[in-house]
Design a protein around this motif. Sequence first.
Motif, short mmCIF file in Angstrom:
data_model
loop_
_atom_site.label_atom_id
_atom_site.label_comp_id
_atom_site.label_asym_id
_atom_site.label_seq_id
_atom_site.Cartn_x
_atom_site.Cartn_y
_atom_site.Cartn_z
N THR A 6 31.28 10.29 -20.44
CA THR A 6 30.16 10.77 -19.65
C THR A 6 29.28 11.64 -20.52
OG1 THR A 6 31.46 12.66 -18.92
CG2 THR A 6 31.44 10.73 -17.47
N PRO A 7 27.99 11.68 -20.26
CA PRO A 7 27.11 12.54 -21.05
C PRO A 7 27.52 14.01 -20.90
CG PRO A 7 25.85 10.96 -19.77
CD PRO A 7 27.25 10.89 -19.27
N ASP A 49 34.16 13.14 -25.73
CA ASP A 49 34.00 12.34 -24.52
C ASP A 49 33.83 13.19 -23.26
OD1 ASP A 49 34.00 9.94 -25.84
OD2 ASP A 49 36.11 9.51 -25.49
N GLY A 50 33.05 14.27 -23.39
CA GLY A 50 32.75 15.08 -22.22
C GLY A 50 33.84 16.03 -21.80
N ILE A 51 34.90 16.16 -22.58
CA ILE A 51 35.99 17.08 -22.28
C ILE A 51 36.03 18.14 -23.38
CG2 ILE A 51 38.49 17.34 -22.02
CD1 ILE A 51 38.57 14.54 -20.87
N LYS A 102 35.42 11.36 -33.29
CA LYS A 102 36.19 11.66 -32.07
C LYS A 102 37.57 12.24 -32.34
CE LYS A 102 33.75 8.55 -28.96
NZ LYS A 102 33.88 7.61 -27.83
N LYS A 103 37.76 12.78 -33.53
CA LYS A 103 38.98 13.51 -33.84
C LYS A 103 38.61 14.96 -34.14
CE LYS A 103 41.53 9.50 -35.56
NZ LYS A 103 42.24 8.89 -36.72
N ILE A 104 39.48 15.87 -33.71
CA ILE A 104 39.20 17.31 -33.84
C ILE A 104 39.97 17.87 -35.03
CG2 ILE A 104 39.29 19.55 -32.68
CD1 ILE A 104 39.30 18.03 -30.01
N PRO A 125 42.52 13.12 -29.51
CA PRO A 125 42.65 13.27 -28.06
C PRO A 125 42.81 11.94 -27.33
CG PRO A 125 40.41 13.79 -28.76
CD PRO A 125 41.20 13.51 -29.99
N ILE A 126 42.43 10.85 -27.96
CA ILE A 126 42.59 9.54 -27.32
C ILE A 126 44.07 9.14 -27.32
CG2 ILE A 126 41.86 7.13 -27.30
CD1 ILE A 126 39.63 9.22 -26.81
N GLU A 127 44.73 9.37 -28.46
CA GLU A 127 46.15 9.03 -28.58
C GLU A 127 47.06 10.20 -28.21
OE1 GLU A 127 47.16 6.03 -29.12
OE2 GLU A 127 45.13 5.25 -29.45
#
Length: 253
Positions: A6-7, A49-51, A102-104, A125-127
Amino acid sequence: MKHQRTPFLAFLLCTLFLTPLFLPAQGKWTSASIDGFTPRTYPCAAEVDGIIYVIGGYSSILSTGAQSTCEAYLPQTDQWMTPDIGEVFTARGGATASVVNKKIYVIGGSDKSSTSINSVQVLDPIESVWITPKTTGSMTARNRHCAAVVGGKIYIIGGAQGPTYMNKVEVFDPATNTWSAPTTAGIFTPRRASAVAVIEDKIYVFGGFNGTSYLNTFEVFDPTTNTWSTPSVSGDPLPRAGAAAAVVGGKIY
């Protein structure tokens, strides 16, 4: 852990609580939920990803009691959650969190013994897993530095190691897990706990603490030329440290 995309307008968190939330369009503050958030100082935070993921920090304002806590805030529902993440994150406060692909990337900080560290750990955060990459080269151990991403590389600036306040710039390349230390021109004021923002691939650093005074110093780093400059500005912003910065419409708040 899969997330709906989400935006979202990312912002940095460097305070004890994530309250209140500023709404630039309306120009007013509103209070967000703190239910499920662990009180702490000097955590690091990043958005994917909006989180918003809030990681580590100290349990005391005196920078003691480093934590390994990772909690996530969902702005759409105004809720906190604790992700189920495998592997181990080294407890620390005063680190930085930077997002690349997308990795922190959590870098530096100080551990439970209040010793500055130079480790890099990566949250996917995806995995839902922590990764400790094998790196080439090294970063000078430091805490309460600032970090910015330009061209897919993470620039680490300033910070402190014990009584020593730094002006060194070091660069981490996530594509190769390699550290480098460019030769820079111009002047950067040694300090810790500055606010940082990126506009048009230039890194703007404001404020901080130099061991004696709170600063309103404003300096700009150009990674293309590895040069520091001090822009001429009007107005007189308050000296401060431990502040946060966000870019909205080409302006730094």
